[in-house]
Design a protein around this motif. Structure first.
Motif, short mmCIF file in Angstrom:
data_model
loop_
_atom_site.label_atom_id
_atom_site.label_comp_id
_atom_site.label_asym_id
_atom_site.label_seq_id
_atom_site.Cartn_x
_atom_site.Cartn_y
_atom_site.Cartn_z
N LEU A 193 0.85 -1.20 0.00
CA LEU A 193 0.00 0.00 0.00
C LEU A 193 0.88 1.24 0.00
N VAL A 194 0.49 2.22 -0.82
CA VAL A 194 1.17 3.52 -0.83
C VAL A 194 0.48 4.41 0.20
N LEU A 195 1.22 4.82 1.24
CA LEU A 195 0.68 5.65 2.30
C LEU A 195 1.20 7.07 2.12
N GLY A 196 0.32 7.98 1.71
CA GLY A 196 0.76 9.33 1.38
C GLY A 196 1.61 9.27 0.13
N ASP A 197 2.87 9.62 0.26
CA ASP A 197 3.80 9.52 -0.87
C ASP A 197 4.82 8.41 -0.66
#
Length: 309
Positions: A193-197
């Motif tokens: 998962l991409v969290l923010g950047d």
């Protein structure tokens, strides 16, 4: 700045025709009342009362000001009554941001129930796993995993003991086998998962006080938590998701918990807002409503599902 209590003393004095009578009615001393009237006249830059040893009357400016003062105090009283009524009958619009997976699976049906119980409430939903900028976006409050990095935000715990769960579909495990320890994940297709950047590619586990951090890889990454969960259910790899997101899938056998003898990373759920003034009766009631359902419909069933897995 004109003080509200000074205006109230003027109104009582004009109504009773006596400064001492006004002081008795307000349970203050005549000296305090006299000082308040002098302060009000100084603030307004005019004389409001003509005093003598035996009588007291309003000046022309006092008569004009008194009319506006009554209107202002009536408006303030009406506002206080409206707020009191609002605490009993919730109304108004609330703009709420929340993560995609838990938002669609758990919270959205519960919010429908909340709206049915409170017909005067209007709800604007923002569904995204990207952190909402609460200072710029038209969002009143947000539900988010983890403590906000911005210490100026108000973060109220919803489910502080929530953790991540390592899981995969039976079809994936049948093809690729089960990992026996965290280090085995380096050889598996991991759904990140991409969290923010930032890409969440360092997965952490602890057993007997010792932490293991594994750098995982895979061909599928997304900034949408629901997409990651669906990939996992479809057998595309191993996911490291919030327990809240995969509860129904674990209970139904679509996903199986892995490395259950290890403790996983915390993923506490918080209600976040820019400042405490945003904690209106509507927000407070919504938080209580969602907390109760999380306790009743998530914690107990989740523990039961994990025990049976």
């Amino acid at each position: 700045m004109v003080r509200l209590e000074d205006v109230q003393i003027l109104l009582h004095t004009a109504q009773l025709g006596s400064l001492s009578a006004a002081a008795r009615a307000l349970d203050i001393s005549p000296a305090v009342a006299s000082a308040a009237l002098k302060r009000l006249e100084s603030e307004l830059g005019t004389h409001l009362l003509v005093r003598s040893t035996r009588s007291l009357r309003l000046t022309a400016d006092g008569e004009r000001y008194l009319e506006h003062a009554r209107t202002a105090l009536d408006a303030l009283q009406a506002g206080a009554q409206a707020l009191a009524a609002g605490r009993q009958t919730l109304q108004g619009q609330l703009s709420l941001s929340m993560p995609s997976d838990i938002g669609r699976q758990l919270l959205r049906p519960w919010l429908d129930v909340f709206l049915d119980e409170h017909p005067g409430v209007r709800l604007q939903l923002h569904i995204s796993d990207r952190l909402a900028d609460l200072y710029r976006m038209p969002v009143d409050v947000a539900l988010r995993y983890g403590v906000p990095e911005d210490s100026s935000l108000v973060a109220l715990p919803m489910l502080p003991d929530n953790r991540r769960l390592l899981c995969a579909a039976p079809s994936y495990l049948a093809r690729h086998g089960w990992p026996g320890q965290p280090e085995d994940l380096a050889a598996h297709a991991c759904l990140r998962l991409v969290l923010g950047d930032a890409l969440h590619e360092r997965w952490r586990f602890v057993r007997q006080g010792e932490w293991s951090t594994v750098m995982v890889s895979g061909r599928r990454n997304s900034d949408d938590g629901e997409i990651v969960r669906r990939w996992a259910v479809d057998g595309q790899g191993i996911a490291y998701k919030s327990r809240l997101d995969v509860l129904d899938d674990v209970r139904a056998g679509r996903l199986l918990p892995l490395l259950t003898d290890y403790q996983t990373e915390r993923a506490p759920l918080y209600l976040v807002c820019p400042h405490r003034m945003m904690l209106s009766p509507l927000v407070v009631r919504l938080r209580e409503f969602l907390q109760l359902r999380l306790q009743q419909h998530v914690l107990a069933p989740l523990q039961s599902a994990l025990d049976q897995a």
